[in-house]
Scaffold this motif. Structure first.
Motif, short mmCIF file in Angstrom:
data_model
loop_
_atom_site.label_atom_id
_atom_site.label_comp_id
_atom_site.label_asym_id
_atom_site.label_seq_id
_atom_site.Cartn_x
_atom_site.Cartn_y
_atom_site.Cartn_z
N ARG A 147 60.25 -64.01 -19.30
CA ARG A 147 61.30 -65.02 -19.38
C ARG A 147 60.75 -66.35 -18.96
NH1 ARG A 147 66.38 -62.84 -19.18
NH2 ARG A 147 67.06 -64.95 -19.57
N ASP A 181 67.07 -68.63 -23.28
CA ASP A 181 66.54 -67.32 -23.66
C ASP A 181 67.47 -66.23 -23.14
OD1 ASP A 181 64.99 -65.31 -24.56
OD2 ASP A 181 63.30 -65.67 -23.21
N THR A 231 68.34 -62.43 -23.51
CA THR A 231 67.78 -61.21 -24.09
C THR A 231 68.85 -60.14 -24.17
OG1 THR A 231 67.18 -60.36 -21.94
CG2 THR A 231 65.55 -61.73 -23.07
N SER A 277 70.59 -60.92 -28.80
CA SER A 277 69.65 -61.82 -28.12
C SER A 277 69.73 -63.19 -28.77
CB SER A 277 68.22 -61.28 -28.19
OG SER A 277 67.80 -61.19 -29.53
N ARG A 321 67.82 -67.18 -28.70
CA ARG A 321 66.89 -68.20 -28.21
C ARG A 321 67.27 -69.52 -28.86
NH1 ARG A 321 61.79 -67.09 -25.91
NH2 ARG A 321 60.83 -68.82 -26.99
#
Lengths: 266, 183
Positions: A53, A188, A190, A198, A200
């Motif tokens: 991360r 980010d 997850t 998820s 990003r």
């Protein structure tokens, strides 16, 4: 001084780069070091390392009270410069009514800005991003020693998955995530933290008011949907980034970005 | 001479370490030259370069051959470096603190007289001030010489986005280095 005014930027950078390129002997040393490190490893048997991360994320059982007004945030409306890529044109589809969630009402943005201003103080300049998914809120914090520049802009993005059963039925949201991030920070989320997907996000405001944005979204569940967008988008204008149709249902993913009002900080 | 992809297949089939060694030898200089301008620290660049090769070799089982090995390797290099930069934010003071190392190198290399220390420092600070994604555009296109399409594939963005990042990075560098470069 070798930095003559007629030096081009490229030449200057390449000279600097050449100057800092490793010599053969240094590369040979590094090669031997890498060779030693792979001698005893069994790479094909080792699983790939999970991506680390970028920021320490904190899960909080806390959620923002979202405003209910549906005022559409107007596009900032400035023309892009000729040297910038053209912002993506929003997919206006007058024939299909989209739910009000596919907007970023100014009231919601203002409320987020107010609430987050308070959080910023609590984290002493280390708050890089905040993401909301359902009732979960995740915070991205910089390491203890790092501080964000005070003039870094804050930007908001919403990704929303819509579904409908047949062309006559209405679109309804089945998944949604909002994020507010400082300029260039990478949000980010997850599967570990979101549970069913998820996300990003990277965003950067352009001088003409548009926003350069990269998003990667994967949502599991009813139908595995996945979108990847990289481009320039007008603030406040929904952009469809995914569309899929099966026998039973249709799915779409919309993305809305906006500059956070009233200042530069989170 | 075997291609990169043939070397990968050779290692998968036989487990011969020579194949990995050859892949390292072929790409080491270029990977290291990509990473250094991103982190602006020789020791860190060496450490990250090593980490990149280890990650790539660990992931060989998942390499599906849909892209070239080199594209995959450079993508891992840039992702590993960006991840590092995100985790550890560096200040301008850090870049200046590395000057003794650069000075030592300049004594060792006569060609370094082309740029004096002041200008090198200015370039290094200007690069260090760029956000990582903009810096990556400069590294891949201006310094490495890739075309924008390949750079976009490595960075996982569109070609227009890569052009924009390059344009924005150049604009900021020119502003920061005005006096050293023509407008």
């Amino acid at each position: 001084m070798t930095g003559k005014p007629d030096d081009t930027l490229n030449n200057l950078l390449r000279q600097w780069h050449e100057r800092n390129t490793s010599a053969e002997a240094e590369l040979e040393r590094l090669h031997r070091r890498i060779s030693r490190s792979i001698e005893n490893a069994r790479f094909l048997d080792l699983p790939s390392e999970p991506p680390q991360r970028s920021l320490r994320a904190i899960r909080a059982g806390w959620w923002f009270a979202l405003g209910s007004a549906a005022t559409v945030l107007l596009m900032l409306g400035l023309r892009p410069s000729s040297q910038s890529p053209q912002p993506v044109t929003a997919l206006h589809e007058p024939s299909q009514a989209l739910p009000p969630e596919v907007q970023f009402p100014a009231s919601q943005l203002a409320e987020k800005a107010r609430l987050l201003a308070g959080m910023e103080e609590a984290f002493n300049g280390r708050l890089a991003w905040v993401a909301e998914h359902g009732r979960q809120v995740e915070l991205g914090l910089l390491p203890d020693t790092a501080r964000l520049p005070r003039d870094a802009r804050s930007l908001a993005v919403r990704l929303i998955v819509l579904a409908r059963q047949g062309k006559d039925s209405a679109w309804r949201p089945i998944w949604q995530a909002d994020a507010i991030a400082r300029d260039e920070e990478i949000v980010d989320l997850t599967a570990e933290s979101v549970g069913d997907g998820s996300l990003r996000v990277w965003m950067h405001p352009l001088p003409d008011g548009a926003i350069a944005v990269d998003t990667d979204l994967a949502v599991n569940g009813l139908l595995p949907v996945r979108s990847s967008f990289s481009g320039v988008q007008h603030s406040g204008t929904p952009q469809r980034v995914f569309s899929s149709q099966s026998e039973d249902a249709e799915f779409q993913i919309y993305q809305i970005v906006a500059a956070l009002p009233g200042g530069k900080g989170l | 001479m075997k291609s990169d992809e043939q070397l990968v297949a050779c290692y998968r089939d036989s487990g011969r370490r020579e194949a990995l060694d050859e892949l390292t030898r072929r790409h080491l200089g270029r990977v290291r030259a990509m990473i250094y301008p991103m982190v602006l620290d020789g020791t860190l660049a060496d450490d990250l370069t090593q980490e990149v090769f280890l990650r790539v070799f660990r992931g060989l089982a998942s390499f599906n051959g849909q892209s070239r090995f080199s594209t995959w390797l450079y993508r891992v290099a840039m992702n590993t470096t960006s991840g590092f930069l995100s985790r550890r934010r560096r200040s301008r003071v850090d870049f200046r603190a590395e000057l003794p190392c650069d000075c030592r190198s300049s004594v060792e290399r006569p060609e370094s007289s082309v740029m004096d220390i002041e200008l090198q420092t200015a370039v290094e600070i200007a690069l260090g001030e760029l956000p990582p994604k903009l810096r990556a555009a400069i590294v891949l296109i201006t310094l490495d010489g890739m075309d924008a399409g390949e750079a976009a594939r490595i960075e996982g963005c569109s070609r227009p986005t890569m052009y924009w990042r390059l344009h924005e990075a150049r604009k900021r560098l020119k502003q920061r280095l005005k006096g050293h470069v023509s407008p």
